[in-house]
Enzyme design. Sequence first.
Site: not given
Length: 199
Positions: A62, A72, A132, A168
């Site tokens: 991603h 991130k 995260y 995906d």
Amino acid sequence: MKIRQLSIGGAWEITPVVHGDPRGLFTEVFRADHLAAEIGHPLRVAQANLSVSSRGVVRGVHFADVPPGQAKYISCIRGAVLDIVVDLRVGSPTFGLWEGVQLDDEERRAVYLGEGLGHAVCALTDDATLAYMVSETFNPTGEHTLHPLDPDLDIRWPVDEPILSARDTAAPSLAQLRAEGRLPDYATCQRYTESLRFQ
């Protein structure tokens, strides 16, 4: 904590000091001042996410449009994962390369990746749980996916049959994204990262 830059510019591995005794353990999993000193600017936290995956699940690759991108800071709070950083910045000296770091609930390492980089993860255990922090809130029109099994990436996934989401599975290849001009530009990412120093 120890902060080590990965082979891909804009990505770091963070290894905390874990203090343990018969009662349990304590560790600092994030220090804004230490991270900012290493990466050159503070991490603006706009959203925090939690994901739980069964063994063999692969999420990603991603990435987000830059600007603003989405930095991130990822840690594994239960189980173990292989965390993958992919350089998708066209013009970067490491374009198309990837690096993996095992994150788990023993070493308590984390990974920081800056704007313009791709991110994927493979669960090595059942109930692998990631926490995260991200620099921008979810933007469905500005966030994209690249097929994690693209042979041009040649990511060495540690499972025989990766389990992918429908999104995906249907994702385009690196070559297709590049041909369509949908990948981040390295110079643009560098300028944006530099601008964060003055915010």
